[in-house]
Design a protein around this motif. Structure first.
Motif, PDB file in Angstrom:
ATOM      1  N   VAL A 137      44.477  32.086  37.941  1.00 43.00           N
ATOM      2  CA  VAL A 137      42.887  32.888  38.194  1.00 43.00           C
ATOM      3  C   VAL A 137      42.517  33.647  39.678  1.00 43.00           C
ATOM      4  O   VAL A 137      42.898  34.930  39.460  1.00 43.00           O
ATOM      5  CB  VAL A 137      41.937  31.864  38.325  1.00 43.00           C
ATOM      6  CG1 VAL A 137      40.660  32.163  39.049  1.00 43.00           C
ATOM      7  CG2 VAL A 137      41.724  30.853  37.532  1.00 43.00           C
ATOM      8  N   GLU A 138      43.574  33.098  40.736  1.00 43.37           N
ATOM      9  CA  GLU A 138      43.505  33.783  42.024  1.00 43.37           C
ATOM     10  C   GLU A 138      44.662  34.434  41.930  1.00 43.37           C
ATOM     11  O   GLU A 138      44.005  35.954  42.274  1.00 43.37           O
ATOM     12  CB  GLU A 138      44.589  32.841  42.954  1.00 43.37           C
ATOM     13  CG  GLU A 138      44.667  33.279  44.464  1.00 43.37           C
ATOM     14  CD  GLU A 138      45.140  32.181  45.645  1.00 43.37           C
ATOM     15  OE1 GLU A 138      45.753  33.093  46.473  1.00 43.37           O
ATOM     16  OE2 GLU A 138      44.702  30.826  45.350  1.00 43.37           O
ATOM     17  N   PHE A 139      45.488  35.277  41.337  1.00 39.31           N
ATOM     18  CA  PHE A 139      46.352  36.066  40.922  1.00 39.31           C
ATOM     19  C   PHE A 139      45.906  37.447  40.130  1.00 39.31           C
ATOM     20  O   PHE A 139      45.827  38.164  40.671  1.00 39.31           O
ATOM     21  CB  PHE A 139      47.870  35.630  40.338  1.00 39.31           C
ATOM     22  CG  PHE A 139      49.132  36.706  39.362  1.00 39.31           C
ATOM     23  CD1 PHE A 139      49.415  37.291  40.992  1.00 39.31           C
ATOM     24  CD2 PHE A 139      48.625  37.218  38.217  1.00 39.31           C
ATOM     25  CE1 PHE A 139      50.101  38.662  40.177  1.00 39.31           C
ATOM     26  CE2 PHE A 139      49.985  38.113  37.909  1.00 39.31           C
ATOM     27  CZ  PHE A 139      50.366  38.264  38.974  1.00 39.31           C
ATOM     28  N   LEU A 186      44.965  41.314  41.742  1.00 44.22           N
ATOM     29  CA  LEU A 186      45.128  42.094  41.333  1.00 44.22           C
ATOM     30  C   LEU A 186      43.841  43.118  40.522  1.00 44.22           C
ATOM     31  O   LEU A 186      44.377  44.574  40.809  1.00 44.22           O
ATOM     32  CB  LEU A 186      45.954  42.453  39.731  1.00 44.22           C
ATOM     33  CG  LEU A 186      47.518  41.219  39.046  1.00 44.22           C
ATOM     34  CD1 LEU A 186      47.537  40.598  38.061  1.00 44.22           C
ATOM     35  CD2 LEU A 186      48.101  42.478  40.447  1.00 44.22           C
ATOM     36  N   HIS A 187      42.617  42.107  40.066  1.00 49.21           N
ATOM     37  CA  HIS A 187      41.890  43.201  40.239  1.00 49.21           C
ATOM     38  C   HIS A 187      41.131  43.877  41.980  1.00 49.21           C
ATOM     39  O   HIS A 187      40.983  45.254  41.478  1.00 49.21           O
ATOM     40  CB  HIS A 187      41.001  42.461  39.465  1.00 49.21           C
ATOM     41  CG  HIS A 187      39.473  43.182  39.187  1.00 49.21           C
ATOM     42  ND1 HIS A 187      38.408  43.151  40.141  1.00 49.21           N
ATOM     43  CD2 HIS A 187      39.524  43.748  38.484  1.00 49.21           C
ATOM     44  CE1 HIS A 187      37.037  43.610  39.676  1.00 49.21           C
ATOM     45  NE2 HIS A 187      37.971  44.483  38.448  1.00 49.21           N
ATOM     46  N   THR A 188      41.097  43.143  42.681  1.00 52.26           N
ATOM     47  CA  THR A 188      40.868  43.538  43.375  1.00 52.26           C
ATOM     48  C   THR A 188      41.939  44.752  43.671  1.00 52.26           C
ATOM     49  O   THR A 188      41.227  45.233  44.959  1.00 52.26           O
ATOM     50  CB  THR A 188      40.297  43.138  44.883  1.00 52.26           C
ATOM     51  OG1 THR A 188      42.009  41.701  45.176  1.00 52.26           O
ATOM     52  CG2 THR A 188      38.950  41.812  44.290  1.00 52.26           C
ATOM     53  N   ASN A 237      40.721  51.491  37.322  1.00 52.80           N
ATOM     54  CA  ASN A 237      39.586  51.228  36.309  1.00 52.80           C
ATOM     55  C   ASN A 237      39.441  49.990  35.134  1.00 52.80           C
ATOM     56  O   ASN A 237      39.976  50.674  34.188  1.00 52.80           O
ATOM     57  CB  ASN A 237      39.453  52.237  35.665  1.00 52.80           C
ATOM     58  CG  ASN A 237      39.200  53.722  36.646  1.00 52.80           C
ATOM     59  OD1 ASN A 237      38.275  53.487  37.343  1.00 52.80           O
ATOM     60  ND2 ASN A 237      39.634  54.467  37.202  1.00 52.80           N
ATOM     61  N   THR A 238      40.009  48.599  35.601  1.00 52.32           N
ATOM     62  CA  THR A 238      39.887  47.804  34.536  1.00 52.32           C
ATOM     63  C   THR A 238      39.129  46.990  35.119  1.00 52.32           C
ATOM     64  O   THR A 238      39.249  46.123  36.210  1.00 52.32           O
ATOM     65  CB  THR A 238      41.376  47.423  34.969  1.00 52.32           C
ATOM     66  OG1 THR A 238      42.778  48.068  34.588  1.00 52.32           O
ATOM     67  CG2 THR A 238      41.931  45.825  33.484  1.00 52.32           C
ATOM     68  N   ASP A 239      38.423  46.002  34.130  1.00 55.03           N
ATOM     69  CA  ASP A 239      37.560  45.231  34.627  1.00 55.03           C
ATOM     70  C   ASP A 239      38.110  43.876  34.873  1.00 55.03           C
ATOM     71  O   ASP A 239      39.478  43.162  33.589  1.00 55.03           O
ATOM     72  CB  ASP A 239      36.692  45.031  32.921  1.00 55.03           C
ATOM     73  CG  ASP A 239      35.531  43.872  33.169  1.00 55.03           C
ATOM     74  OD1 ASP A 239      34.988  43.291  33.941  1.00 55.03           O
ATOM     75  OD2 ASP A 239      35.349  42.406  32.143  1.00 55.03           O
ATOM     76  N   ILE A 240      37.738  42.588  34.568  1.00 53.73           N
ATOM     77  CA  ILE A 240      38.650  41.390  35.366  1.00 53.73           C
ATOM     78  C   ILE A 240      38.756  40.872  34.152  1.00 53.73           C
ATOM     79  O   ILE A 240      39.681  40.454  33.623  1.00 53.73           O
ATOM     80  CB  ILE A 240      37.608  40.620  36.403  1.00 53.73           C
ATOM     81  CG1 ILE A 240      38.224  39.484  36.692  1.00 53.73           C
ATOM     82  CG2 ILE A 240      36.199  40.678  35.442  1.00 53.73           C
ATOM     83  CD1 ILE A 240      39.638  39.409  37.433  1.00 53.73           C
ATOM     84  N   LYS A 241      37.433  41.007  32.645  1.00 55.44           N
ATOM     85  CA  LYS A 241      37.812  39.954  32.128  1.00 55.44           C
ATOM     86  C   LYS A 241      39.385  40.617  31.063  1.00 55.44           C
ATOM     87  O   LYS A 241      40.447  39.716  30.578  1.00 55.44           O
ATOM     88  CB  LYS A 241      36.576  41.162  31.038  1.00 55.44           C
ATOM     89  CG  LYS A 241      36.695  39.525  29.569  1.00 55.44           C
ATOM     90  CD  LYS A 241      35.651  39.763  28.992  1.00 55.44           C
ATOM     91  CE  LYS A 241      35.858  39.695  27.144  1.00 55.44           C
ATOM     92  NZ  LYS A 241      34.609  39.917  26.829  1.00 55.44           N
TER      93      LYS A 241
END
Length: 115
Positions: A41-43, A47-49, A57-61
């Protein structure tokens, strides 16, 4: 409460169907995440941030779903895990720091072998 419980179970079942279908499409062998779910989850949030996937332009989901499929892991309620990571007192980026430390140690070993 029963409806919430059943909805969660249904969502997990639907996710497992998606994972099973997509696993065949991935060009990887039997890659399996062997670290903790918290580390995964941390990884994913890192990546998201970092805005390095699809120029941010990618959702965390979508990122978490990719990690689940690619590494064959069920992350469960990753938002709740994210909250727990944010509340850490000592080292909020424990997994990311371990990646950095491992890479530096590897480079140090290579430099010693080269000299």
């Amino acid at each position: 409460m029963l409806r919430i419980y059943l909805n969660k179970k249904l969502n997990r079942l639907e996710m497992q169907i998606i994972i099973d279908k997509n696993r065949e499409l991935l060009p990887v062998g039997n890659m399996k995440w062997t670290g903790s779910k918290v580390s995964a989850v941390e990884f994913g949030y890192a990546l998201h941030t970092s805005l390095t996937i699809n120029r941010g332009n990618t959702d965390i989901k979508d990122i978490m779903q990719f990690i689940e499929i690619f590494f064959n892991i069920d992350l469960g309620d990753y938002y709740r895990t994210y909250i727990a990571i944010r509340r850490r007192k000592k080292d909020r980026t424990e997994f990311l720091n371990s990646l950095i430390d491992g890479l530096i140690k590897k480079w140090t070993m290579i430099m010693k072998m080269d000299s």
